[in-house]
Every structure is written in structure tokens, then in C-alpha cells.
Motif scaffolding. Structure first.
Motif, PDB file in Angstrom:
ATOM      1  N   PRO A 163       5.819 -53.692 -70.564  1.00 27.97           N
ATOM      2  CA  PRO A 163       4.656 -53.510 -69.687  1.00 27.97           C
ATOM      3  C   PRO A 163       4.400 -52.032 -69.423  1.00 27.97           C
ATOM      4  O   PRO A 163       5.328 -51.237 -69.290  1.00 27.97           O
ATOM      5  CB  PRO A 163       5.067 -54.243 -68.396  1.00 27.97           C
ATOM      6  N   VAL A 164       3.124 -51.670 -69.375  1.00 28.39           N
ATOM      7  CA  VAL A 164       2.770 -50.276 -69.092  1.00 28.39           C
ATOM      8  C   VAL A 164       3.051 -50.002 -67.624  1.00 28.39           C
ATOM      9  O   VAL A 164       2.578 -50.745 -66.749  1.00 28.39           O
ATOM     10  CB  VAL A 164       1.278 -50.027 -69.411  1.00 28.39           C
ATOM     11  N   PRO A 165       3.819 -48.960 -67.298  1.00 29.24           N
ATOM     12  CA  PRO A 165       4.118 -48.648 -65.899  1.00 29.24           C
ATOM     13  C   PRO A 165       2.843 -48.420 -65.094  1.00 29.24           C
ATOM     14  O   PRO A 165       1.825 -47.968 -65.625  1.00 29.24           O
ATOM     15  CB  PRO A 165       4.957 -47.364 -65.987  1.00 29.24           C
ATOM     16  N   ALA A 166       2.927 -48.716 -63.790  1.00 32.70           N
ATOM     17  CA  ALA A 166       1.752 -48.578 -62.923  1.00 32.70           C
ATOM     18  C   ALA A 166       1.230 -47.144 -62.913  1.00 32.70           C
ATOM     19  O   ALA A 166       0.016 -46.918 -62.913  1.00 32.70           O
ATOM     20  CB  ALA A 166       2.105 -49.031 -61.506  1.00 32.70           C
ATOM     21  N   VAL A 167       2.147 -46.155 -62.929  1.00 34.50           N
ATOM     22  CA  VAL A 167       1.694 -44.765 -62.900  1.00 34.50           C
ATOM     23  C   VAL A 167       0.921 -44.417 -64.167  1.00 34.50           C
ATOM     24  O   VAL A 167      -0.065 -43.663 -64.127  1.00 34.50           O
ATOM     25  CB  VAL A 167       2.896 -43.804 -62.699  1.00 34.50           C
ATOM     26  N   ALA A 168       1.332 -44.978 -65.317  1.00 34.59           N
ATOM     27  CA  ALA A 168       0.609 -44.730 -66.562  1.00 34.59           C
ATOM     28  C   ALA A 168      -0.757 -45.404 -66.535  1.00 34.59           C
ATOM     29  O   ALA A 168      -1.751 -44.857 -67.036  1.00 34.59           O
ATOM     30  CB  ALA A 168       1.424 -45.237 -67.748  1.00 34.59           C
ATOM     31  N   GLN A 169      -0.834 -46.602 -65.956  1.00 33.32           N
ATOM     32  CA  GLN A 169      -2.130 -47.281 -65.849  1.00 33.32           C
ATOM     33  C   GLN A 169      -3.094 -46.467 -64.987  1.00 33.32           C
ATOM     34  O   GLN A 169      -4.278 -46.318 -65.329  1.00 33.32           O
ATOM     35  CB  GLN A 169      -1.945 -48.678 -65.267  1.00 33.32           C
ATOM     36  N   ARG A 170      -2.591 -45.933 -63.862  1.00 33.75           N
ATOM     37  CA  ARG A 170      -3.449 -45.106 -63.008  1.00 33.75           C
ATOM     38  C   ARG A 170      -3.856 -43.822 -63.725  1.00 33.75           C
ATOM     39  O   ARG A 170      -5.004 -43.372 -63.629  1.00 33.75           O
ATOM     40  CB  ARG A 170      -2.738 -44.789 -61.695  1.00 33.75           C
ATOM     41  N   GLY A 171      -2.885 -43.225 -64.463  1.00 42.27           N
ATOM     42  CA  GLY A 171      -3.207 -42.002 -65.196  1.00 42.27           C
ATOM     43  C   GLY A 171      -4.288 -42.234 -66.240  1.00 42.27           C
ATOM     44  O   GLY A 171      -5.208 -41.411 -66.397  1.00 42.27           O
TER      45      GLY A 171
ATOM     46  N   ASP B 155      -9.810 -41.602 -68.098  1.00 49.49           N
ATOM     47  CA  ASP B 155     -11.066 -42.166 -68.586  1.00 49.49           C
ATOM     48  C   ASP B 155     -12.233 -41.731 -67.704  1.00 49.49           C
ATOM     49  O   ASP B 155     -13.321 -41.397 -68.198  1.00 49.49           O
ATOM     50  CB  ASP B 155     -10.989 -43.698 -68.614  1.00 49.49           C
ATOM     51  N   HIS B 156     -12.013 -41.738 -66.387  1.00 46.87           N
ATOM     52  CA  HIS B 156     -13.067 -41.313 -65.453  1.00 46.87           C
ATOM     53  C   HIS B 156     -13.447 -39.853 -65.671  1.00 46.87           C
ATOM     54  O   HIS B 156     -14.634 -39.504 -65.718  1.00 46.87           O
ATOM     55  CB  HIS B 156     -12.586 -41.526 -64.018  1.00 46.87           C
ATOM     56  N   LEU B 157     -12.449 -38.982 -65.821  1.00 45.07           N
ATOM     57  CA  LEU B 157     -12.725 -37.547 -65.992  1.00 45.07           C
ATOM     58  C   LEU B 157     -13.421 -37.270 -67.315  1.00 45.07           C
ATOM     59  O   LEU B 157     -14.332 -36.430 -67.393  1.00 45.07           O
ATOM     60  CB  LEU B 157     -11.421 -36.755 -65.889  1.00 45.07           C
ATOM     61  N   HIS B 158     -13.022 -37.977 -68.372  1.00 44.28           N
ATOM     62  CA  HIS B 158     -13.709 -37.810 -69.651  1.00 44.28           C
ATOM     63  C   HIS B 158     -15.157 -38.294 -69.548  1.00 44.28           C
ATOM     64  O   HIS B 158     -16.056 -37.722 -70.152  1.00 44.28           O
ATOM     65  CB  HIS B 158     -12.974 -38.560 -70.759  1.00 44.28           C
ATOM     66  N   GLY B 159     -15.371 -39.372 -68.768  1.00 42.08           N
ATOM     67  CA  GLY B 159     -16.734 -39.843 -68.569  1.00 42.08           C
ATOM     68  C   GLY B 159     -17.585 -38.806 -67.843  1.00 42.08           C
ATOM     69  O   GLY B 159     -18.750 -38.589 -68.200  1.00 42.08           O
TER      70      GLY B 159
ATOM     71  N   ASN C  23     -11.784 -43.313 -53.718  1.00 43.82           N
ATOM     72  CA  ASN C  23     -12.726 -43.986 -54.613  1.00 43.82           C
ATOM     73  C   ASN C  23     -12.027 -44.978 -55.546  1.00 43.82           C
ATOM     74  O   ASN C  23     -12.651 -45.919 -56.044  1.00 43.82           O
ATOM     75  CB  ASN C  23     -13.483 -42.967 -55.456  1.00 43.82           C
ATOM     76  N   PHE C  24     -10.748 -44.739 -55.813  1.00 43.30           N
ATOM     77  CA  PHE C  24      -9.972 -45.614 -56.691  1.00 43.30           C
ATOM     78  C   PHE C  24      -9.116 -46.604 -55.895  1.00 43.30           C
ATOM     79  O   PHE C  24      -8.414 -47.427 -56.485  1.00 43.30           O
ATOM     80  CB  PHE C  24      -9.059 -44.778 -57.594  1.00 43.30           C
ATOM     81  N   GLY C  25      -9.156 -46.484 -54.575  1.00 44.95           N
ATOM     82  CA  GLY C  25      -8.302 -47.331 -53.751  1.00 44.95           C
ATOM     83  C   GLY C  25      -6.863 -46.889 -53.759  1.00 44.95           C
ATOM     84  O   GLY C  25      -5.956 -47.693 -53.535  1.00 44.95           O
ATOM     85  N   TRP C  26      -6.628 -45.595 -54.044  1.00 48.70           N
ATOM     86  CA  TRP C  26      -5.271 -45.067 -54.137  1.00 48.70           C
ATOM     87  C   TRP C  26      -4.953 -44.217 -52.920  1.00 48.70           C
ATOM     88  O   TRP C  26      -5.851 -43.686 -52.247  1.00 48.70           O
ATOM     89  CB  TRP C  26      -5.097 -44.187 -55.391  1.00 48.70           C
ATOM     90  N   THR C  27      -3.675 -44.029 -52.672  1.00 50.42           N
ATOM     91  CA  THR C  27      -3.247 -43.045 -51.699  1.00 50.42           C
ATOM     92  C   THR C  27      -3.269 -41.668 -52.365  1.00 50.42           C
ATOM     93  O   THR C  27      -3.359 -41.548 -53.589  1.00 50.42           O
ATOM     94  CB  THR C  27      -1.822 -43.338 -51.211  1.00 50.42           C
ATOM     95  N   LYS C  28      -3.181 -40.641 -51.555  1.00 51.56           N
ATOM     96  CA  LYS C  28      -3.144 -39.292 -52.116  1.00 51.56           C
ATOM     97  C   LYS C  28      -1.916 -39.111 -53.007  1.00 51.56           C
ATOM     98  O   LYS C  28      -1.985 -38.466 -54.068  1.00 51.56           O
ATOM     99  CB  LYS C  28      -3.140 -38.244 -50.996  1.00 51.56           C
ATOM    100  N   ALA C  29      -0.789 -39.717 -52.607  1.00 55.60           N
ATOM    101  CA  ALA C  29       0.431 -39.603 -53.414  1.00 55.60           C
ATOM    102  C   ALA C  29       0.249 -40.260 -54.781  1.00 55.60           C
ATOM    103  O   ALA C  29       0.708 -39.743 -55.804  1.00 55.60           O
ATOM    104  CB  ALA C  29       1.611 -40.234 -52.672  1.00 55.60           C
ATOM    105  N   GLU C  30      -0.456 -41.413 -54.818  1.00 56.31           N
ATOM    106  CA  GLU C  30      -0.707 -42.082 -56.096  1.00 56.31           C
ATOM    107  C   GLU C  30      -1.623 -41.248 -56.978  1.00 56.31           C
ATOM    108  O   GLU C  30      -1.452 -41.199 -58.199  1.00 56.31           O
ATOM    109  CB  GLU C  30      -1.300 -43.468 -55.850  1.00 56.31           C
TER     110      GLU C  30
END
Length: 457
Positions: free
Chosen positions: A360-368, A373-377, A400-407
Motif C-alpha cells: 500500500p502507498v503510505p499516506a504521506v506519499a498519497q498526500r505528496g 498534482d495540484h501544483l503542476h496544475g 483547502n485539502f483538509g490537512w493539518t499544517k503538519a500534514e
């Protein structure tokens, strides 16, 4: 016969080395010899069973019928049995039951004159061995839903299964010491075929629990295993008459009648031997080198050799099974061997994908990836090939992503760690500013790439 419609090709799940092109299920089905191909296609069309279930169950039942008639010349000059050990792990509604029931039907009818027990389901090792030693020297372990089997001890009796795979009787243990008659009259060899259908979730549990010991024992390398998420279709049912399947029935009955006669007079390890043409041996030798390369991404060097040798042996058995079923004369031809190699290679890629599934792809990699993708867009919308801005501005996007600042910081760190961006200190108007800069990646913006960087995980 029209080519079967397999729909869109599934994603390859196995980890194979760069440059290796894995065969598809369509290629494996098309590699079947003519009578078997027609039977497979008709079973799918009439009964709706998925092609994976059809391929596994057809091979298993043909192996049972032909292994009582012949053995095949091995690479070392010694004969080897035509018995296959197959496990098909399919999703619900994959057609496991339909394929199993249709292909075993003529065997059930033809074996009625065989007075010994020959078909086993959820049986324990002592019972199975006692029955075989008592005269059931031609038998098969087969079921349409093997959840109970994978929970029983026979599924992990690797030494006994390895012996039976080679038609050798496992040695007696202490439980047999007091049965003098059984010890004295037990056969030296036996034919034992397995064609077990299981649900994919139960197979995954079994591999997680027993896969390591199964590999270490060597038995797992002998097992032809396929996992498929293919779904069955409705099928034509009685609206389409059977032709190829009736031909399959007739051939199975013929082979079993012949096998019953041979086994009453000949031990299983002394059945007539099919030879292999030198050119066919060359085909198999070349395939064995390809099998080694195929497994090199996931197995250590020594195990890649074991994998290749065992898969080549199974290809040899498949060639013998199709040769006998089709009624070919003489030695196994290069064409028959090439077809068997294609089928075995498909099973090999399935084996690797099943034994070594993607992690499984780690959660941090999924967020990255999502942030990247957003920045390239954003860069594409601005008509830029790269993007640069204060790191604090990127961190401010977290809500905007529903993340904490740490995430968000973790996602930025992952992107930089993969080499897709960098954090650099700059001086602007005399002030020190921490900047986030996407690394220029021209390949990522080539036509057809939609600006996505290469996947590194």
C-alpha cells in the motif's frame, strides 16, 4: 473460432524487471491447443465462467485424465508425471463453480467403475495418505470453493504435497507403525492432481500466514497459482448448444477408460513415456532463462533459479497434457512446447503478483502526490513549466485539502525528498525568504503526459 473478447487488459500487479513484457490471459487462452481452446471458449460463452477460472479448471481436469496414461521425458532423461497442482483464487462471481462443475462432470461419470476413493475435498493428511496407501493410487484434490481446505492442515503439509507432486509416496510416520498390512501393500507411487478453487481473500490470508514457510519448503514453487478479479458473464445457457464441450467429454471418457486399464496393470511411475523433440527442448531451455529474468526483481538469485526450474518443469507437464489430450503422435513438438511455455509463463507472472503483491502507498506519499498534482496544475494554468513561491504560501493551502499544517509540511518534505521540488533560501528586496520551487522536469510536460512526474513508488 473467433478470438474471445477479454475486455480492457487488467493492470499488471506483479513486480517484474524493466524490459520484461508479461503475457496476458488472452495470450494464455489463445495458446491452448485447438480442442482445448474450443472447449475453453465454449465454457465461457455458455456458462459465463471467467477465462481465468476456465483456464485453471480445464488444465487441472485434463491433467487428471492424461496422467493415468503417460509420463513425460524430463530434462535429465528421467520420466516425470503429468500431474499438475493448480490453485485458482478468484473474486466472488468469477465463475469458479461453473468452470469446476462443467469440466469435472465427465470425470465423475467415467470414474464410477474405479472402486477406490479418488476425489478428495477438505481432507486431513493422515486420511489422504491412508486412502492412497490402501489403493487409491489415482486421485485428485478438487473443489469449487476451497475456503475450508486453506484452513486445514493439508494445505500446509508441504513435504507430503511435494512428494505427491512427483508421484512419490510420502514416507511412513509413527502413526502407521502398527498397521502391518498397510505398510506391506502400500504402492511405491501414486498419481495426485490438485485443482483447488478458492476466494481471493482467503488465499491472501493463507499466503500472509504460510507463504514464507511454503517458499522455504520448496512446494510453493511447484504450485501453479493464479489470482484474478475477473467477473463471470451471464452466458448463453441452453440457448447455445454444446459442441466443443461434448468433444471434451468424449475425449476425457476415452482417456479415463484407457487409464483405468493401464493402472490396473502398471504402477504409476512406470507408465509409458512421451519423448520431447530436441527443438522443443531448446524452446523450453530458452524459456527457462526468461523465467529467471522475470523473477529477478522479487526473488534472490538462488530462488530465481528454483522458480525458473520449477516453472519450466510445469511447462513440460502442460506440454505433455496437451499433447496427450489432442491425441498427437510421437514426441512433443516445438509448437506444442511453445504453447505450453506461454501458458506456464502467464501462471508465473500471476504467481509473482500473488505472492508479492504491491505494498500500500503510505499516506504521506498519497498526500505528496496530490499536492504535486495540484501544483503542476497551477503551473499549467499559468502557462509555466515550473512554479516558485514562498514556502509559507504553500503551507497556507493546508485547509483547502483538509490537512493539518503538519500534514502539509510532510507532503512538501516528501515532494522534495523525491526530487520533484526544492526548498531554497533567497534574498528579495534585502529580505531573506524561504522559497518552494518545483524542479523543472521537461519529460513531465511532454504531450500526453499531462504534466505528471514519473511514479517512483
Amino acid at each position: 473460432m473467433p478470438s474471445p473478447n477479454f475486455g480492457p487488459p487488467p493492470q499488471v500487479k506483479s513486480h517484474v524487471p524493466a524490459g520484461y513484457l508479461a503475457p496476458t490471459l488472452q495470450q494464455a487462452i489463445s495458446a491452448l491447443t485447438p480442442r482445448m481452446y474450443r472447449a475453453a471458449h465454449e465454457c465461457h460463452a455458455i456458462y459465463g465462467a471467467g477465462y481465468g477460472a476456465v483456464l485453471a479448471n480445464l488444465l487441472g481436469k485434463v491433467s487428471f485424465a492424461v496422467s493415468s496414461n503417460f509420463r513425460i521425458r524430463g530434462h535429465n532423461g528421467k520420466s516425470m508425471p503429468l500431474s499438475l497442482h493448480i490453485r485458482f483464487a478468484g473474486a466472488r462471481l468469477s465463475g469458479k463453480t461453473e468452470a469446476h462443475d462443467r469440466f469435472i462432470a465427465p470425470i465423475n461419470n467415467a470414474m464410477k467403475s474405479w472402486k477406490k476413493r479418488w476425489l478428495f475435498s477438505n481432507v486431513r493428511p493422515p486420511t489422504l495418505l491412508r486412502k492412497i496407501r490402501a489403493g487409491a493410487a489415482w486421485s485428485m484434490l478438487s473443489m469449487s470453493e476451497g475456503r475450508g481446505h486453506l484452513a486445514d492442515s493439508l494445505s500446509r503439509s508441504f513435504e507430503d504435497l511435494s512428494d505427491l507432486h512427483d508421484s512419490n509416496m510420502p514416507p511412513f510416520d509413527r502413526a502407521d507403525d502398527d498397521d502391518e498390512d498397510l505398510v506391506e501393500n502400500a504402492p511405491d507411487s501414486a498419481i495426485f492432481v490438485t485443482c483447488v478453487n478458492v476466494q481471493d481473500d482467503k488465499n491472501r490470508e493463507w499466503l500472509d500466514k504460510h507463504g514464507k514457510s511454503a517458499i522455504e519448503s520448496g512446494y510453493l514453487f511447484r504450485l501453479l497459482m493464479m489470482e484474478s478479479d475477473e467477473l463471470a458473464i451471464e452466458g448463453a445457457g441452453e440457448q447455445q448448444p454444446e459442441f466443443a464441450l461434448l468433444d471434451y467429454d468424449d475425449r476425457i471418457v476415452e482417456l479415463i477408460a484407457s487409464g483405468l486399464i493401464k493402472l490396473r496393470a502398471t504402477p504409476a511411475n512406470r507408465l509409458p513415456e512421451i519423448k520431447v523433440e530436441p527443438a522443443a527442448e531448446q524452446v523450453l531451455q530458452q524459456a527457462q532463462e526468461r523465467f529467471k529474468f522475470m523473477a529477478s526483481a522479487m526473488l534472490p538469485e538462488r530462488d530465481t533459479i528454483v522458480f525458473a526450474v520449477r516453472l519450466a518443469a510445469n511447462a513440460r507437464r502442460i506440454a505433455g497434457c496437451t499433447h496427450v489430450f489432442e491425441g498427437y503422435e510421437g514426441a512433443v513438438s516445438p509448437d506444442t512446447m511453445a504453447r505450453a511455455v506461454m501458458i506456464a509463463e502467464y501462471f508465473g507472472t500471476c504467481w509473482l503478483a500473488t505472492v508479492f503483491p504491491p505494498k500500500p502507498v503510505p499516506a504521506v506519499a498519497q498526500r505528496g502526490r496530490r499536492l504535486l498534482d495540484h501544483l503542476h496544475g497551477c503551473a499549467r494554468q499559468a502557462g509555466l513549466h515550473t512554479l516558485s513561491g514562498p514556502k509559507a504560501d504553500v503551507e497556507a493551502l493546508a485547509p483547502n485539502f483538509g490537512w493539518t499544517k503538519a500534514e502539509m509540511v510532510e507532503a512538501i518534505t516528501w515532494i522534495c525528498g523525491q526530487g520533484f521540488a526544492q526548498i531554497v533560501p533567497r534574498r528579495e528586496n534585502g529580505r531573506r525568504v524561504i522559497k518552494f520551487e518545483l524542479v523543472l522536469n521537461p519529460a513531465g510536460f511532454l504531450p500526453g503526459h499531462q504534466g505528471y512526474p514519473p511514479r517512483l513508488i
